[in-house]
Scaffold this motif. Structure first.
Motif, PDB file in Angstrom:
ATOM      1  N   CYS A   1       3.541  48.866  10.507  1.00  0.00           N
ATOM      2  CA  CYS A   1       2.225  48.769   9.869  1.00  0.00           C
ATOM      3  C   CYS A   1       2.386  49.340   8.484  1.00  0.00           C
ATOM      4  O   CYS A   1       2.946  50.433   8.317  1.00  0.00           O
ATOM      5  CB  CYS A   1       1.171  49.531  10.657  1.00  0.00           C
ATOM      6  N   THR A   2       1.912  48.633   7.486  1.00  0.00           N
ATOM      7  CA  THR A   2       2.184  49.034   6.106  1.00  0.00           C
ATOM      8  C   THR A   2       1.417  50.272   5.667  1.00  0.00           C
ATOM      9  O   THR A   2       1.691  50.813   4.596  1.00  0.00           O
ATOM     10  CB  THR A   2       1.879  47.870   5.142  1.00  0.00           C
ATOM     11  N   GLU A   3       0.478  50.754   6.491  1.00  0.00           N
ATOM     12  CA  GLU A   3      -0.256  51.982   6.145  1.00  0.00           C
ATOM     13  C   GLU A   3       0.273  53.230   6.858  1.00  0.00           C
ATOM     14  O   GLU A   3      -0.126  54.342   6.517  1.00  0.00           O
ATOM     15  CB  GLU A   3      -1.749  51.829   6.487  1.00  0.00           C
ATOM     16  N   LEU A   4       1.131  53.065   7.849  1.00  0.00           N
ATOM     17  CA  LEU A   4       1.532  54.215   8.663  1.00  0.00           C
ATOM     18  C   LEU A   4       2.312  55.273   7.893  1.00  0.00           C
ATOM     19  O   LEU A   4       2.349  56.443   8.298  1.00  0.00           O
ATOM     20  CB  LEU A   4       2.345  53.746   9.878  1.00  0.00           C
ATOM     21  N   GLU A   5       2.919  54.897   6.777  1.00  0.00           N
ATOM     22  CA  GLU A   5       3.650  55.897   5.996  1.00  0.00           C
ATOM     23  C   GLU A   5       2.718  56.962   5.436  1.00  0.00           C
ATOM     24  O   GLU A   5       3.175  58.024   5.009  1.00  0.00           O
ATOM     25  CB  GLU A   5       4.436  55.239   4.867  1.00  0.00           C
ATOM     26  N   MET A   6       1.409  56.706   5.477  1.00  0.00           N
ATOM     27  CA  MET A   6       0.434  57.696   5.019  1.00  0.00           C
ATOM     28  C   MET A   6       0.402  58.925   5.920  1.00  0.00           C
ATOM     29  O   MET A   6       0.051  60.020   5.470  1.00  0.00           O
ATOM     30  CB  MET A   6      -0.972  57.081   4.962  1.00  0.00           C
ATOM     31  N   ILE A   7       0.761  58.768   7.204  1.00  0.00           N
ATOM     32  CA  ILE A   7       0.644  59.879   8.147  1.00  0.00           C
ATOM     33  C   ILE A   7       1.944  60.187   8.880  1.00  0.00           C
ATOM     34  O   ILE A   7       1.953  61.026   9.775  1.00  0.00           O
ATOM     35  CB  ILE A   7      -0.486  59.625   9.171  1.00  0.00           C
ATOM     36  N   VAL A   8       3.026  59.503   8.524  1.00  0.00           N
ATOM     37  CA  VAL A   8       4.325  59.779   9.139  1.00  0.00           C
ATOM     38  C   VAL A   8       5.317  60.124   8.046  1.00  0.00           C
ATOM     39  O   VAL A   8       5.565  59.321   7.144  1.00  0.00           O
ATOM     40  CB  VAL A   8       4.833  58.572   9.954  1.00  0.00           C
ATOM     41  N   ASP A   9       5.877  61.316   8.135  1.00  0.00           N
ATOM     42  CA  ASP A   9       6.926  61.714   7.204  1.00  0.00           C
ATOM     43  C   ASP A   9       8.235  61.134   7.705  1.00  0.00           C
ATOM     44  O   ASP A   9       8.813  61.628   8.680  1.00  0.00           O
ATOM     45  CB  ASP A   9       6.999  63.236   7.114  1.00  0.00           C
ATOM     46  N   THR A  10       8.677  60.079   7.057  1.00  0.00           N
ATOM     47  CA  THR A  10       9.862  59.358   7.547  1.00  0.00           C
ATOM     48  C   THR A  10      11.140  60.186   7.457  1.00  0.00           C
ATOM     49  O   THR A  10      12.137  59.862   8.099  1.00  0.00           O
ATOM     50  CB  THR A  10      10.056  58.042   6.768  1.00  0.00           C
ATOM     51  N   ASP A  11      11.124  61.259   6.670  1.00  0.00           N
ATOM     52  CA  ASP A  11      12.326  62.083   6.510  1.00  0.00           C
ATOM     53  C   ASP A  11      12.288  63.353   7.348  1.00  0.00           C
ATOM     54  O   ASP A  11      13.229  64.148   7.308  1.00  0.00           O
ATOM     55  CB  ASP A  11      12.501  62.467   5.035  1.00  0.00           C
ATOM     56  N   ALA A  12      11.217  63.557   8.118  1.00  0.00           N
ATOM     57  CA  ALA A  12      11.058  64.814   8.863  1.00  0.00           C
ATOM     58  C   ALA A  12      10.872  64.561  10.353  1.00  0.00           C
ATOM     59  O   ALA A  12      10.061  65.204  11.006  1.00  0.00           O
ATOM     60  CB  ALA A  12       9.884  65.605   8.310  1.00  0.00           C
ATOM     61  N   ASN A  13      11.624  63.610  10.890  1.00  0.00           N
ATOM     62  CA  ASN A  13      11.547  63.300  12.308  1.00  0.00           C
ATOM     63  C   ASN A  13      12.929  63.397  12.930  1.00  0.00           C
ATOM     64  O   ASN A  13      13.944  63.181  12.269  1.00  0.00           O
ATOM     65  CB  ASN A  13      10.977  61.895  12.518  1.00  0.00           C
ATOM     66  N   VAL A  14      12.949  63.719  14.220  1.00  0.00           N
ATOM     67  CA  VAL A  14      14.215  63.801  14.929  1.00  0.00           C
ATOM     68  C   VAL A  14      14.872  62.429  14.996  1.00  0.00           C
ATOM     69  O   VAL A  14      16.081  62.289  14.787  1.00  0.00           O
ATOM     70  CB  VAL A  14      13.991  64.362  16.350  1.00  0.00           C
ATOM     71  N   LEU A  15      14.069  61.393  15.257  1.00  0.00           N
ATOM     72  CA  LEU A  15      14.578  60.026  15.317  1.00  0.00           C
ATOM     73  C   LEU A  15      14.583  59.387  13.936  1.00  0.00           C
ATOM     74  O   LEU A  15      13.730  59.700  13.091  1.00  0.00           O
ATOM     75  CB  LEU A  15      13.696  59.183  16.238  1.00  0.00           C
ATOM     76  N   PRO A  16      15.511  58.462  13.672  1.00  0.00           N
ATOM     77  CA  PRO A  16      15.426  57.667  12.440  1.00  0.00           C
ATOM     78  C   PRO A  16      14.139  56.840  12.445  1.00  0.00           C
ATOM     79  O   PRO A  16      13.780  56.252  13.469  1.00  0.00           O
ATOM     80  CB  PRO A  16      16.665  56.767  12.520  1.00  0.00           C
ATOM     81  N   VAL A  17      13.449  56.807  11.311  1.00  0.00           N
ATOM     82  CA  VAL A  17      12.201  56.052  11.193  1.00  0.00           C
ATOM     83  C   VAL A  17      12.402  54.947  10.161  1.00  0.00           C
ATOM     84  O   VAL A  17      12.766  55.218   9.008  1.00  0.00           O
ATOM     85  CB  VAL A  17      11.031  56.966  10.765  1.00  0.00           C
ATOM     86  N   TYR A  18      12.155  53.718  10.574  1.00  0.00           N
ATOM     87  CA  TYR A  18      12.293  52.560   9.690  1.00  0.00           C
ATOM     88  C   TYR A  18      10.904  52.137   9.216  1.00  0.00           C
ATOM     89  O   TYR A  18      10.118  51.564   9.962  1.00  0.00           O
ATOM     90  CB  TYR A  18      13.016  51.422  10.423  1.00  0.00           C
ATOM     91  N   ASP A  19      10.619  52.469   7.962  1.00  0.00           N
ATOM     92  CA  ASP A  19       9.310  52.210   7.365  1.00  0.00           C
ATOM     93  C   ASP A  19       9.289  50.785   6.813  1.00  0.00           C
ATOM     94  O   ASP A  19       9.943  50.489   5.814  1.00  0.00           O
ATOM     95  CB  ASP A  19       9.054  53.233   6.256  1.00  0.00           C
ATOM     96  N   SER A  20       8.538  49.914   7.452  1.00  0.00           N
ATOM     97  CA  SER A  20       8.542  48.494   7.082  1.00  0.00           C
ATOM     98  C   SER A  20       8.087  48.272   5.644  1.00  0.00           C
ATOM     99  O   SER A  20       8.611  47.387   4.959  1.00  0.00           O
ATOM    100  CB  SER A  20       7.667  47.693   8.042  1.00  0.00           C
TER     101      SER A  20
END
Length: 242
Positions: free
Chosen positions: A196-215
């Motif tokens: 979802c193109t808005e989810l980066e607003m509430i998910v820190d892609t660099d501060a998670n245990v799992l790799p996060v792929y921000d679309s």
């Protein structure tokens, strides 16, 4: 640089992020004074909001194809749709115009495949998480996806439509998504796809245990590569591959 057309407004919040990502990449890779050559049509999202039946998707496809034709007519040499869920109308867009269209799920899948990721959880709106139009493009690249949990589906869908698409990013939503990602890790996911193109607003892609792929970011990076002449491992519409 090639001129890119953006079908945006779905929501305006994510379209703003696309504009920022694209210009930041071009400025970094071309020159400090360079800007991305873009044509943007911001659609009225009110008529495309939370579509729940085939008649609604038919109207959405008609709206998007009309937008694509206007952008191409105005000089766009390639297109992107600045929303994950609206890629349900991708086939109609392919048939409507004769320029490259970069599919967001193909970009994400290519990045994950390059990283060797084979198992992930997909997080997005209800139709993205539960329907096949998005999931199968990842599966075709050898990525196994956790089955959608309907409680999570309803929770994330509500946050996206009732908060994020209105420009609201609350601490409660951040905590909820953090809990969901933790549960997905326990369920066996090796990575998370923010589809979802808005989810980066509430998910820190660099501060998670799992790799996060921000679309959003991955799609914008692929579009910038195309503008600069490096298409990489992106699968374009069939009409442009011939």
């Amino acid at each position: 640089m090639r001129k890119l057309g953006l079908i945006g407004g779905m929501s305006w919040v994510s379209t703003r992020r696309y504009y920022e990502h694209l210009n930041t990449i071009v400025q970094r890779r071309v020159s400090p004074r360079s800007s991305a050559p873009l044509l943007i049509e911001s659609l009225d999202f009110d008529g495309l909001y939370r579509i729940a039946d085939e008649d609604g998707w038919k109207r959405a496809a008609d709206t998007l194809t009309a937008s694509a034709k206007r952008l191409v007519g105005a000089g766009a040499e390639g297109l992107i749709v600045c929303a994950n869920s609206m890629h349900r109308a991708f086939r109609e867009l392919e048939e409507a115009v004769d320029v490259p269209i970069i599919h967001i799920a193909d970009c994400v899948a290519a990045r994950m495949q390059a990283d060797g990721v084979t198992n992930a959880a997909l997080i997005g709106t209800r139709n993205v998480m539960t329907e096949g139009f998005y999931r199968r493009r990842l599966i075709e690249r050898g990525i196994t996806l956790l089955p959608p949990d309907m409680e999570t589906v309803e929770t994330v869908d509500r946050i996206i439509y009732e908060e994020l698409m209105l420009g609201k990013a609350t601490k409660n939503a951040e905590r909820t998504l953090k809990s969901i990602l933790t549960i997905k890790e326990k369920d066996g996911a090796d990575a998370i796809v923010l589809a979802c193109t808005e989810l980066e607003m509430i998910v820190d892609t660099d501060a998670n245990v799992l790799p996060v792929y921000d679309s959003t970011r991955i799609h914008a990076e692929a579009a910038a590569d195309w503008m600069l002449g490096d298409i990489g491992d992106v699968k374009f519409s069939e009409s442009t591959a011939t």
